[in-house]
Design a protein around this motif. Structure first.
Motif, PDB file in Angstrom:
ATOM      1  N   SER B  84      54.418  70.957 -54.640  1.00 31.23           N
ATOM      2  CA  SER B  84      55.830  71.314 -54.834  1.00 31.23           C
ATOM      3  C   SER B  84      56.677  70.790 -53.682  1.00 31.23           C
ATOM      4  O   SER B  84      57.789  70.273 -53.878  1.00 31.23           O
ATOM      5  CB  SER B  84      55.973  72.830 -54.947  1.00 31.23           C
ATOM      6  N   GLN B  85      56.143  70.895 -52.462  1.00 31.25           N
ATOM      7  CA  GLN B  85      56.908  70.417 -51.302  1.00 31.25           C
ATOM      8  C   GLN B  85      56.905  68.898 -51.220  1.00 31.25           C
ATOM      9  O   GLN B  85      57.896  68.295 -50.814  1.00 31.25           O
ATOM     10  CB  GLN B  85      56.337  71.048 -50.037  1.00 31.25           C
ATOM     11  N   LEU B  86      55.791  68.303 -51.653  1.00 31.43           N
ATOM     12  CA  LEU B  86      55.727  66.841 -51.670  1.00 31.43           C
ATOM     13  C   LEU B  86      56.776  66.283 -52.637  1.00 31.43           C
ATOM     14  O   LEU B  86      57.427  65.263 -52.365  1.00 31.43           O
ATOM     15  CB  LEU B  86      54.325  66.386 -52.094  1.00 31.43           C
ATOM     16  N   ASP B  87      56.948  67.000 -53.758  1.00 30.81           N
ATOM     17  CA  ASP B  87      57.976  66.586 -54.727  1.00 30.81           C
ATOM     18  C   ASP B  87      59.368  66.620 -54.093  1.00 30.81           C
ATOM     19  O   ASP B  87      60.171  65.717 -54.280  1.00 30.81           O
ATOM     20  CB  ASP B  87      57.951  67.510 -55.955  1.00 30.81           C
ATOM     21  N   SER B  88      59.602  67.700 -53.345  1.00 32.66           N
ATOM     22  CA  SER B  88      60.915  67.805 -52.681  1.00 32.66           C
ATOM     23  C   SER B  88      61.087  66.671 -51.687  1.00 32.66           C
ATOM     24  O   SER B  88      62.169  66.057 -51.611  1.00 32.66           O
ATOM     25  CB  SER B  88      61.041  69.133 -51.937  1.00 32.66           C
ATOM     26  N   ILE B  89      60.034  66.379 -50.939  1.00 32.81           N
ATOM     27  CA  ILE B  89      60.119  65.302 -49.933  1.00 32.81           C
ATOM     28  C   ILE B  89      60.445  63.980 -50.632  1.00 32.81           C
ATOM     29  O   ILE B  89      61.347  63.247 -50.220  1.00 32.81           O
ATOM     30  CB  ILE B  89      58.804  65.192 -49.126  1.00 32.81           C
ATOM     31  N   ALA B 109      60.466  56.273 -54.794  1.00 29.94           N
ATOM     32  CA  ALA B 109      60.380  57.670 -54.317  1.00 29.94           C
ATOM     33  C   ALA B 109      60.607  58.646 -55.475  1.00 29.94           C
ATOM     34  O   ALA B 109      59.851  59.608 -55.629  1.00 29.94           O
ATOM     35  CB  ALA B 109      61.408  57.906 -53.224  1.00 29.94           C
ATOM     36  N   PHE B 110      61.598  58.373 -56.313  1.00 26.78           N
ATOM     37  CA  PHE B 110      61.885  59.275 -57.442  1.00 26.78           C
ATOM     38  C   PHE B 110      60.699  59.331 -58.404  1.00 26.78           C
ATOM     39  O   PHE B 110      60.388  60.388 -58.962  1.00 26.78           O
ATOM     40  CB  PHE B 110      63.133  58.807 -58.208  1.00 26.78           C
ATOM     41  N   GLU B 111      60.052  58.182 -58.590  1.00 27.30           N
ATOM     42  CA  GLU B 111      58.950  58.146 -59.568  1.00 27.30           C
ATOM     43  C   GLU B 111      57.698  58.881 -59.088  1.00 27.30           C
ATOM     44  O   GLU B 111      56.788  59.106 -59.869  1.00 27.30           O
ATOM     45  CB  GLU B 111      58.637  56.685 -59.935  1.00 27.30           C
ATOM     46  N   LYS B 112      57.687  59.242 -57.820  1.00 24.69           N
ATOM     47  CA  LYS B 112      56.538  60.011 -57.303  1.00 24.69           C
ATOM     48  C   LYS B 112      56.694  61.506 -57.572  1.00 24.69           C
ATOM     49  O   LYS B 112      55.772  62.277 -57.340  1.00 24.69           O
ATOM     50  CB  LYS B 112      56.401  59.770 -55.796  1.00 24.69           C
ATOM     51  N   VAL B 113      57.861  61.912 -58.027  1.00 28.90           N
ATOM     52  CA  VAL B 113      58.085  63.342 -58.275  1.00 28.90           C
ATOM     53  C   VAL B 113      57.307  63.763 -59.532  1.00 28.90           C
ATOM     54  O   VAL B 113      57.388  63.100 -60.578  1.00 28.90           O
ATOM     55  CB  VAL B 113      59.594  63.649 -58.438  1.00 28.90           C
ATOM     56  N   ASN B 114      56.564  64.834 -59.370  1.00 23.27           N
ATOM     57  CA  ASN B 114      55.665  65.295 -60.427  1.00 23.27           C
ATOM     58  C   ASN B 114      56.419  65.841 -61.641  1.00 23.27           C
ATOM     59  O   ASN B 114      57.490  66.414 -61.487  1.00 23.27           O
ATOM     60  CB  ASN B 114      54.810  66.418 -59.847  1.00 23.27           C
ATOM     61  N   LYS B 115      55.820  65.700 -62.810  1.00 25.42           N
ATOM     62  CA  LYS B 115      56.455  66.191 -64.037  1.00 25.42           C
ATOM     63  C   LYS B 115      56.671  67.700 -64.022  1.00 25.42           C
ATOM     64  O   LYS B 115      57.562  68.228 -64.686  1.00 25.42           O
ATOM     65  CB  LYS B 115      55.598  65.830 -65.246  1.00 25.42           C
ATOM     66  N   THR B 116      55.814  68.401 -63.302  1.00 20.93           N
ATOM     67  CA  THR B 116      55.909  69.867 -63.284  1.00 20.93           C
ATOM     68  C   THR B 116      56.993  70.360 -62.317  1.00 20.93           C
ATOM     69  O   THR B 116      57.335  71.530 -62.310  1.00 20.93           O
ATOM     70  CB  THR B 116      54.564  70.477 -62.863  1.00 20.93           C
ATOM     71  N   SER B 117      57.519  69.445 -61.529  1.00 20.50           N
ATOM     72  CA  SER B 117      58.492  69.849 -60.517  1.00 20.50           C
ATOM     73  C   SER B 117      59.849  70.190 -61.148  1.00 20.50           C
ATOM     74  O   SER B 117      60.248  69.601 -62.156  1.00 20.50           O
ATOM     75  CB  SER B 117      58.682  68.715 -59.515  1.00 20.50           C
ATOM     76  N   SER B 118      60.541  71.116 -60.492  1.00 17.60           N
ATOM     77  CA  SER B 118      61.881  71.465 -60.974  1.00 17.60           C
ATOM     78  C   SER B 118      62.866  70.315 -60.698  1.00 17.60           C
ATOM     79  O   SER B 118      63.970  70.293 -61.220  1.00 17.60           O
ATOM     80  CB  SER B 118      62.365  72.736 -60.283  1.00 17.60           C
TER      81      SER B 118
END
Lengths: 287, 315
Positions: B84-89, B109-118
């Motif tokens: 969750s924090q990695l997604d924010s980073i 960077a945006f594409e590294k954000v997980n699908k489950t992330s808010s």
């Protein structure tokens, strides 16, 4: 300039706990990280004095890497309510100084005016050499001279010999007969509109005047030669007028530009001389 | 003195007796877990989330390089942060690159954000916009099309709006018309931009491709007028004023000195060069005018595509 006028403020060093990390980073030369750590202090603190000291140090970091616009921008974030006089002075003075380096002379003056109006004599007179430099750039030499005289009278009141010699030096430096004589760009434009090269001559550029006059006369000459000598009326008028018209238009604009160039150059030479003199006085007496 | 002794004894007791109770110390989160009750007691704040908050503060204050410095340092200092924090980073890293107009880096960077992330939706919308800004409209469209939005009317409408923008950028007018039928024009976040898109659609539909041949022909008859036909207004008269005097000079030398005279050859060639250049310039101006028109339209569409994103995700 940075070495002398920057430290006419006070040291921004602070030995308290929140500054350890940022200060040591700055001292070790890790400027980018130090900038972030000073901003972190701003972010975390509720104490306006600590915030101001952090911003002063952050600005100093920017100055180290020659990013003076960022330094000025950082100091514009200072809140001046409830600051002690020395800190308030430091913030205003450094903002003025970075604005001066960024050639924002009016902003420099507005910051120094705040020091002048709201802080005690002991602080405000300290800022007068910078005040004089900014006034010089805005061509307000009489006011600049006044500031320097007040500064000398304040710091050397008891040492009559030094005081008299400095006042004399200032008198010589700011002698009205030495003030730059300006050329009026509109006049230069107008003169060149009537007589080819006259505006350039008025601005003090002989070679430009000669070239401009020569080119315009050659245009007229081609037209006359075409019409009266070889009897090529159309070709004579087209080429002669074409050349004349181009150099006529360019000549009037050039005359205006040269008048401005003359004004800038004479003011620059005069002010550079004043900057050197003021720096020398500051260096000699360390005030 | 006796009070002081009691104090020392009490705090010593706390240190030796109570400390082992908080047995599991998570060095990352600085949370202490009571092994008996398994209750989590947060004694200090989480340094990673604090750093993320700090980075967010820096971004809000337009200090993008400093924010990036903080985020990159966070990644190296805490290589095993929770997802969750990695997604924010990654999201904030994407943001800093986006604000610095480094769109390629922003996308990665945006594409590294997980699908489950808010922050997943935000990242997809921003990366789609970055693709569009870079001129890769296909990737922009694909990014949006792969997004499934459920039970969020605002995001659904934003999704439709962004797809419509990309359709217009691709000049897929049919698709744009079908997508624009779902515009509501009553949502504060993008109502005015929806109306603007309709105007751009009208402008694109009205824009007629001028004929290069015709432009050249008109300029051959009246020098410069081909550019007038293409849509330029001041330039044609400049061309006219240059070509006509040269024509007059050439004619004069023809009359006075004859066809084979050096005067006519020189002046005639001079006129010919200007005349032919003018005709060729008129032919090329058709394409130049078209490029200018579409560049302006694209710039406006991208601007209107970008504003709602800021309104929705940065409120």
């Amino acid at each position: 300039l940075i070495c002398i006028f920057h430290y006419a403020g006070f040291s921004n060093s602070n030995n308290s706990e929140p500054f350890y990390k940022a200060d040591s980073l700055k001292q070790s030369g890790d400027i980018q990280w130090a900038i972030v750590e000073y901003e972190r202090i701003v972010y975390n603190t509720n104490d306006n004095s600590i915030r101001t000291i952090a911003l002063l140090n952050k600005a100093e970091c920017f100055a180290i890497i020659n990013d003076f616009p960022a330094a000025e921008k950082s100091l514009k974030r200072v809140f001046y309510n409830d600051l002690v006089d020395t800190l308030s002075y430091n913030a205003h003075y450094n903002t003025a100084f970075y604005a001066y380096l960024n050639k924002n002379f009016n902003y420099t003056l507005s910051e120094l005016l705040l020091i002048d109006n709201f802080l005690p004599d002991s602080l405000k007179i300290k800022s007068y050499p910078l005040y004089a430099l900014a006034l010089n750039e805005l061509r307000q030499w009489d006011n600049a001279k006044e500031k320097m005289e007040v500064w000398v009278n304040y710091y050397f009141n008891d040492v009559t010999i030094v005081k008299d010699s400095l006042l004399k030096e200032i008198q010589v430096l700011y002698n009205p007969s030495k003030h730059p004589k300006y050329k009026n760009p509109e006049k230069a434009h107008l003169y060149s509109s009537f007589i080819p090269g006259m505006g350039q001559l008025y601005s003090g550029y002989w070679a430009d005047a000669a070239i401009s006059a020569l080119m315009q006369l050659s245009g007229i000459g081609i037209a006359l030669y075409g019409v009266f000598v070889v009897k090529y009326y159309v070709a004579g008028v087209v080429f002669g007028y074409g050349i004349f018209q181009r150099f006529y238009m360019a000549g009037t604009k050039r005359a205006e530009f040269l008048a401005n160039k003359h004004n800038y150059k004479t003011a620059r030479d005069y002010n550079d001389n004043l900057i050197n003199a003021i720096i020398e006085i500051q260096l000699m007496y360390n005030k | 003195m006796s009070m002081h002794l009691i104090g020392v004894v009490f705090f010593s007791f706390l240190y030796f007796v109570a400390t082992p109770a908080f047995s599991q110390v998570d060095s990352l989160n600085h949370t202490y877990t009571d092994s008996a009750e398994n209750n989590v007691i947060t004694l200090t704040t989480n340094p990673v989330s604090e750093e993320i908050k700090f980075a967010e503060y820096l971004i809000v204050n337009n200090q993008y390089n400093d924010a990036l410095f903080v985020l990159e340092k966070l990644e190296t200092d805490f290589p095993e942060v929770p997802n969750s924090q990695l997604d924010s980073i990654n999201y904030y890293k994407g943001w800093t690159h986006y604000f610095n107009k480094r769109f390629g880096k922003a996308i990665s960077a945006f594409e590294k954000v997980n699908k489950t992330s808010s922050l997943y939706y935000n990242s997809v919308f921003y990366s789609s916009f970055c693709y569009a800004y870079m001129g890769d409209f296909i990737a922009s469209k694909n990014t949006l099309q792969n997004l499934n939005i459920e039970d969020n009317k605002l995001l659904e409408e934003l999704h439709n709006f962004q797809l419509a923008c990309v359709a217009l950028l691709q000049r897929d007018l049919e698709l744009f018309v079908s997508l624009s039928q779902k515009f509501t024009y009553n949502n504060y976040y993008f109502a005015s931009e929806q109306m603007q898109l309709i105007e751009y659609h009208k402008d694109i539909s009205k824009f007629k491709n001028k004929s290069g041949f015709l432009a050249g022909l008109i300029s051959a008859i009246v020098p410069g007028m081909g550019k007038f036909y293409v849509g330029y207004r001041g330039i044609p008269f400049g061309a006219l004023l240059t070509t006509f005097p040269l024509a007059a000079v050439a004619v004069e030398s023809l009359i006075k000195a004859g066809l084979t005279s050096p005067q006519f050859i020189v002046f005639g060639t001079l006129f010919g060069v200007f005349y032919a250049g003018n005709v060729w310039g008129s032919v090329l101006s058709v394409n130049a005018r078209k490029k200018e028109f579409y560049a302006e339209i694209n710039h406006n569409i991208l601007f209107d595509m970008h504003i709602p994103l800021r309104r929705v995700f940065e409120q």
